[in-house]
Design an enzyme around this catalytic site. Structure first.
Site, mmCIF file in Angstrom:
data_model
loop_
_atom_site.group_PDB
_atom_site.id
_atom_site.type_symbol
_atom_site.label_atom_id
_atom_site.label_comp_id
_atom_site.label_asym_id
_atom_site.label_seq_id
_atom_site.Cartn_x
_atom_site.Cartn_y
_atom_site.Cartn_z
ATOM 1 N N GLU A 107 0.820 -1.212 0.000
ATOM 2 C CA GLU A 107 0.000 0.000 0.000
ATOM 3 C C GLU A 107 0.855 1.264 0.000
ATOM 4 O O GLU A 107 0.364 2.351 0.320
ATOM 5 C CB GLU A 107 -0.928 0.013 1.217
ATOM 6 N N HIS A 125 -3.006 2.859 8.326
ATOM 7 C CA HIS A 125 -4.041 2.224 7.500
ATOM 8 C C HIS A 125 -4.445 0.916 8.159
ATOM 9 O O HIS A 125 -3.588 0.111 8.532
ATOM 10 C CB HIS A 125 -3.513 1.960 6.091
ATOM 11 N N HIS A 127 -7.777 -2.339 8.571
ATOM 12 C CA HIS A 127 -8.973 -3.000 8.059
ATOM 13 C C HIS A 127 -9.986 -3.143 9.195
ATOM 14 O O HIS A 127 -10.639 -4.182 9.332
ATOM 15 C CB HIS A 127 -8.629 -4.369 7.483
ATOM 16 N N TYR A 146 -19.819 14.230 17.530
ATOM 17 C CA TYR A 146 -19.077 15.460 17.240
ATOM 18 C C TYR A 146 -17.587 15.232 16.988
ATOM 19 O O TYR A 146 -16.906 16.117 16.459
ATOM 20 C CB TYR A 146 -19.255 16.474 18.368
ATOM 21 N N HIS A 187 -12.825 -1.949 2.100
ATOM 22 C CA HIS A 187 -11.387 -2.095 2.342
ATOM 23 C C HIS A 187 -11.007 -1.764 3.785
ATOM 24 O O HIS A 187 -10.516 -2.618 4.498
ATOM 25 C CB HIS A 187 -10.622 -1.209 1.355
ATOM 26 N N TYR A 242 -8.359 21.638 22.652
ATOM 27 C CA TYR A 242 -8.560 20.657 23.712
ATOM 28 C C TYR A 242 -7.222 20.141 24.251
ATOM 29 O O TYR A 242 -6.255 19.998 23.504
ATOM 30 C CB TYR A 242 -9.379 19.487 23.176
#
Length: 246
Positions: A107, A125, A127, A146, A187, A242
């Site tokens: 990837e 990344h 799954h 939110y 994916h 925050y």
């Protein structure tokens, strides 16, 4: 490709041997070596965390972090619990391998596309099951919470394309416009940030929101209340301040 692969020792020696650099060159080389070693350790810990937290199965996800002009990335097909300090894998922004002998993740096009298009320093990344399920149902994750504001707004779904292809990377970039995370249809997820911790936290938030929406929308006879884009934007602005300062 083999002649392009190097290890951290090569990086150090190149800097130390550069004409006119002397002690400064040696110090710079140590700094580069130390930065790569620390980043690789953090990358491996983050990759293992995706497995421990159930965001990936086996070697199905991948993680990267940028150190200067080098992108350190998990190798393809290697379980994360087997990765050692000497297994470092690095490529330049054109995808040429400059560190290590293990092949980088399949990837890689997605990771490099993000680094070329944004100021990201890390990419995660996965799954993740709930997020992947949502990616098969809707064109964007409904505004169920939110925390979508922390990702830049409604999380889009990038249209499906075969993994590891330039087409998938292009679809992903469109879905990521003004966002720090998106879903990949049928994916999984991808998120980026200023650090591995931030990219991971955004991934975890996306999976959590996906789970909440699936749970709420599964109650017979009831429809979840959703936030408006304006409410999400206001939350996102507050979230930027925050946490602790300094």
């Amino acid at each position: 490709m083999a002649e392009q692969r190097r290890d951290a020792r090569d990086v150090r020696e190149d800097a130390q041997d550069a004409p006119g650099r002397g002690e400064l060159g040696a110090r710079d080389a140590r700094d580069v070596r130390d930065a790569v070693e620390r980043a690789w350790d953090d990358l491996v810990l983050t990759a293992r965390r995706t497995v421990a937290d159930g965001l990936v199965v086996g070697t199905s996800g991948n993680v990267s972090v940028r150190v200067g002009g080098t992108v350190l990335v998990t190798p393809t097909g290697v379980p994360y619990d087997r990765l050692a300090p000497d297994d470092v894998v690095g490529v330049d922004l054109d995808g040429r391998q400059v560190l290590g002998s293990l092949l980088p993740t399949s990837e890689l096009p997605m990771h490099l596309a993000i680094y070329r298009a944004t100021d990201a320093r890390a990419v995660v990344h996965t799954h993740a099951a709930h997020a992947t399920a949502v990616s098969t149902l809707v064109p964007e994750l409904p505004l169920i919470h939110y925390m979508a504001g922390a990702l830049g707004g409604p999380v889009r779904v990038a249209p499906y394309a075969t993994y590891g292809t330039p087409e998938l990377a292009e679809n992903m970039l469109r879905a990521l416009a003004d966002r720090t995370a998106c879903l990949l249809q049928n994916h999984g997820t991808i998120a980026h940030g200023d650090s591995l911790n931030q990219a991971y936290d955004r991934t975890a938030q996306l999976e959590w929101m996906s789970r909440v929406w699936l749970l709420a929308s599964s109650v017979p006879g009831l429809t979840p209340t959703l936030l408006s884009p304006r409410q999400t934007q206001e939350a996102g602005e507050r979230l930027r301040g925050y946490g602790q300062r300094g």
